[in-house]
Design an enzyme around this catalytic site. Structure first.
Site, PDB file in Angstrom:
ATOM      1  N   LYS A   1       0.393   9.242  -1.378  1.00 50.69           N
ATOM      2  CA  LYS A   1       0.603   8.196  -2.383  1.00 50.69           C
ATOM      3  C   LYS A   1      -0.203   8.496  -3.653  1.00 50.69           C
ATOM      4  CE  LYS A   1       1.218   4.540   1.114  1.00 50.69           C
ATOM      5  NZ  LYS A   1       0.551   3.293   1.568  1.00 50.69           N
TER       6      LYS A   1
ATOM      7  N   TYR B   1      10.366   0.323   0.365  1.00 52.86           N
ATOM      8  CA  TYR B   1       9.542  -0.771   0.897  1.00 52.86           C
ATOM      9  C   TYR B   1      10.327  -2.076   1.055  1.00 52.86           C
ATOM     10  CZ  TYR B   1       5.143   1.855   0.820  1.00 52.86           C
ATOM     11  OH  TYR B   1       4.126   2.754   1.097  1.00 52.86           O
TER      12      TYR B   1
ATOM     13  N   PHE C   1       1.772  -9.056  -0.796  1.00 49.76           N
ATOM     14  CA  PHE C   1       1.296  -7.789  -1.362  1.00 49.76           C
ATOM     15  C   PHE C   1       2.422  -6.923  -1.930  1.00 49.76           C
ATOM     16  CE2 PHE C   1       1.845  -6.907   3.240  1.00 49.76           C
ATOM     17  CZ  PHE C   1       2.640  -5.758   3.207  1.00 49.76           C
TER      18      PHE C   1
ATOM     19  N   ARG D   1       1.541   9.509  12.527  1.00 52.62           N
ATOM     20  CA  ARG D   1       0.898   8.188  12.372  1.00 52.62           C
ATOM     21  C   ARG D   1      -0.551   8.250  12.870  1.00 52.62           C
ATOM     22  NH1 ARG D   1       3.177   3.735   9.614  1.00 52.62           N
ATOM     23  NH2 ARG D   1       2.314   2.280  11.133  1.00 52.62           N
TER      24      ARG D   1
ATOM     25  N   THR E   1      -3.185   1.310   9.352  1.00 51.90           N
ATOM     26  CA  THR E   1      -2.895   0.868   7.972  1.00 51.90           C
ATOM     27  C   THR E   1      -4.157   0.440   7.236  1.00 51.90           C
ATOM     28  OG1 THR E   1      -0.758   0.081   8.793  1.00 51.90           O
ATOM     29  CG2 THR E   1      -1.472  -0.751   6.641  1.00 51.90           C
TER      30      THR E   1
ATOM     31  N   ARG F   1      -7.027   8.122   6.947  1.00 54.62           N
ATOM     32  CA  ARG F   1      -7.394   6.833   6.346  1.00 54.62           C
ATOM     33  C   ARG F   1      -8.837   6.460   6.669  1.00 54.62           C
ATOM     34  NH1 ARG F   1      -1.604   3.889   7.565  1.00 54.62           N
ATOM     35  NH2 ARG F   1      -0.608   4.290   5.546  1.00 54.62           N
TER      36      ARG F   1
ATOM     37  N   ASN G   1      -4.603   3.354   0.573  1.00 56.79           N
ATOM     38  CA  ASN G   1      -4.777   4.014   1.882  1.00 56.79           C
ATOM     39  C   ASN G   1      -4.113   5.393   1.971  1.00 56.79           C
ATOM     40  OD1 ASN G   1      -2.181   3.093   2.041  1.00 56.79           O
ATOM     41  ND2 ASN G   1      -2.451   1.938   3.940  1.00 56.79           N
TER      42      ASN G   1
ATOM     43  N   HIS H   1       1.654   7.521   3.391  1.00 60.15           N
ATOM     44  CA  HIS H   1       2.692   6.802   4.127  1.00 60.15           C
ATOM     45  C   HIS H   1       3.225   7.736   5.205  1.00 60.15           C
ATOM     46  CE1 HIS H   1       6.372   4.625   5.118  1.00 60.15           C
ATOM     47  NE2 HIS H   1       6.941   5.830   5.111  1.00 60.15           N
TER      48      HIS H   1
ATOM     49  N   GLU I   1      14.389   7.098   6.033  1.00 64.29           N
ATOM     50  CA  GLU I   1      13.517   7.467   4.910  1.00 64.29           C
ATOM     51  C   GLU I   1      13.800   8.901   4.448  1.00 64.29           C
ATOM     52  OE1 GLU I   1       9.571   6.519   6.308  1.00 64.29           O
ATOM     53  OE2 GLU I   1       9.958   4.361   6.206  1.00 64.29           O
TER      54      GLU I   1
HETATM   55  P1  IDP Z   1       1.855   1.556   6.969  1.00 66.78           P
HETATM   56  O1  IDP Z   1       1.789   2.250   5.626  1.00 66.78           O
HETATM   57  O2  IDP Z   1       0.678   1.897   7.835  1.00 66.78           O
HETATM   58  O3  IDP Z   1       3.178   1.745   7.669  1.00 66.78           O
HETATM   59  P2  IDP Z   1       2.755  -1.177   6.379  1.00 66.78           P
HETATM   60  O4  IDP Z   1       2.349  -2.385   7.133  1.00 66.78           O
HETATM   61  O5  IDP Z   1       4.150  -0.674   6.551  1.00 66.78           O
HETATM   62  O6  IDP Z   1       1.689  -0.016   6.682  1.00 66.78           O
HETATM   63  O7  IDP Z   1       2.488  -1.489   4.839  1.00 66.78           O
HETATM   64  C1  IDP Z   1       2.966  -0.598   3.855  1.00 66.78           C
HETATM   65  C2  IDP Z   1       1.878  -0.397   2.840  1.00 66.78           C
HETATM   66  O8  IDP Z   1       1.665  -1.607   2.127  1.00 66.78           O
HETATM   67  C3  IDP Z   1       0.491  -0.039   3.401  1.00 66.78           C
HETATM   68  O9  IDP Z   1       0.333   1.343   3.692  1.00 66.78           O
HETATM   69  C4  IDP Z   1      -0.395  -0.478   2.270  1.00 66.78           C
HETATM   70  O10 IDP Z   1      -0.391   0.510   1.221  1.00 66.78           O
HETATM   71  C5  IDP Z   1       0.311  -1.722   1.761  1.00 66.78           C
HETATM   72  N1  IDP Z   1      -0.230  -2.936   2.386  1.00 66.78           N
HETATM   73  C6  IDP Z   1       0.001  -3.396   3.642  1.00 66.78           C
HETATM   74  N2  IDP Z   1      -0.661  -4.542   3.875  1.00 66.78           N
HETATM   75  C7  IDP Z   1      -1.323  -4.818   2.711  1.00 66.78           C
HETATM   76  C8  IDP Z   1      -2.191  -5.888   2.311  1.00 66.78           C
HETATM   77  O11 IDP Z   1      -2.493  -6.812   3.063  1.00 66.78           O
HETATM   78  N3  IDP Z   1      -2.676  -5.808   1.035  1.00 66.78           N
HETATM   79  C9  IDP Z   1      -2.370  -4.796   0.179  1.00 66.78           C
HETATM   80  N4  IDP Z   1      -1.554  -3.786   0.513  1.00 66.78           N
HETATM   81  C10 IDP Z   1      -1.038  -3.794   1.768  1.00 66.78           C
HETATM   82 MG    MG Z   2       5.050   1.045   7.240  1.00 66.53          MG
END
Ligand code: IDP
Ligand code: MG
Length: 151
Positions: free
Chosen positions: A9, A49, A57, A85, A91, A102, A112, A115, A126
């Site tokens: 990212k 997304y 968020f 993963r 996450t 991470r 973080n 992806h 994807e």
């Molecule tokens: P992932 O990337 O581990 O699959 P997801 O739950 O799919 O996590 O969320 C997608 C992305 O959205 C996360 O990687 C993070 O960048 C962002 N994100 C998720 N939850 C939050 C939050 O509570 N605050 C801000 N950003 C968030």
């Molecule tokens: Mg995800």
């Protein structure tokens, strides 16, 4: 062989961690199938997304992912989705396992680094969203039998 979709990212690219992410996936034994460096159009960010649309968020997430270039990749290997993963970590960086990307490079869920697809089905979607079929490279790596071999 299973494939998964990976992004470094904007924060990962800006912090010079693209090579680190690639290096860890290479060393794990995964095989690179496709890669491109690009500025993400808003329309692509919204499709990628879509599952998060409506969450608090989401607007910030779209701003973040379109704020600077990303490195988009496809990686292949045994159980690639779960393995990648695991290499990325949870996450929320403070919940990520020590040794994961991470954990080792991030502190905020909103920054973080990476992806990675969360299921084989989503990985297929994807990969199709980010890459044309002819951008996926089918190749033999000389290490294949040493990494994917079964006795
Ligand atoms: P992932 O990337 O581990 O699959 P997801 O739950 O799919 O996590 O969320 C997608 C992305 O959205 C996360 O990687 C993070 O960048 C962002 N994100 C998720 N939850 C939050 C939050 O509570 N605050 C801000 N950003 C968030
Ligand atoms: Mg995800």
């Amino acid at each position: 062989m299973e494939r998964t979709f990976v992004l470094v990212k904007p924060d990962g690219v800006q912090r010079g961690l693209t090579g680190e992410v690639i290096s860890r996936l290479e060393k794990r034994g995964l095989k690179l199938v496709a890669a491109k460096f690009l500025a993400v159009p808003e329309s692509l960010a919204e499709k990628h997304y879509a599952v998060h649309k409506g969450k608090d968020f989401y607007p910030g997430l779209i701003r973040y992912i379109t704020s600077a270039p990303v490195m988009a990749m496809v990686w292949e290997g045994t159980n690639a989705v779960a393995a990648v993963r695991q290499t990325m970590g949870a996450t929320r960086p403070w919940e990520a396992a020590p040794g994961s990307i991470r954990h080792d490079f991030a502190l905020e869920v909103s920054r973080n680094i990476t992806h990675a697809s969360d299921s084989v089905e989503n990985a297929a979607g994807e990969i199709a969203l980010w890459f044309a079929e002819n951008e996926l490279v089918d190749w033999q790596q000389c290490t294949d039998t040493w990494i994917f071999g079964k006795n």
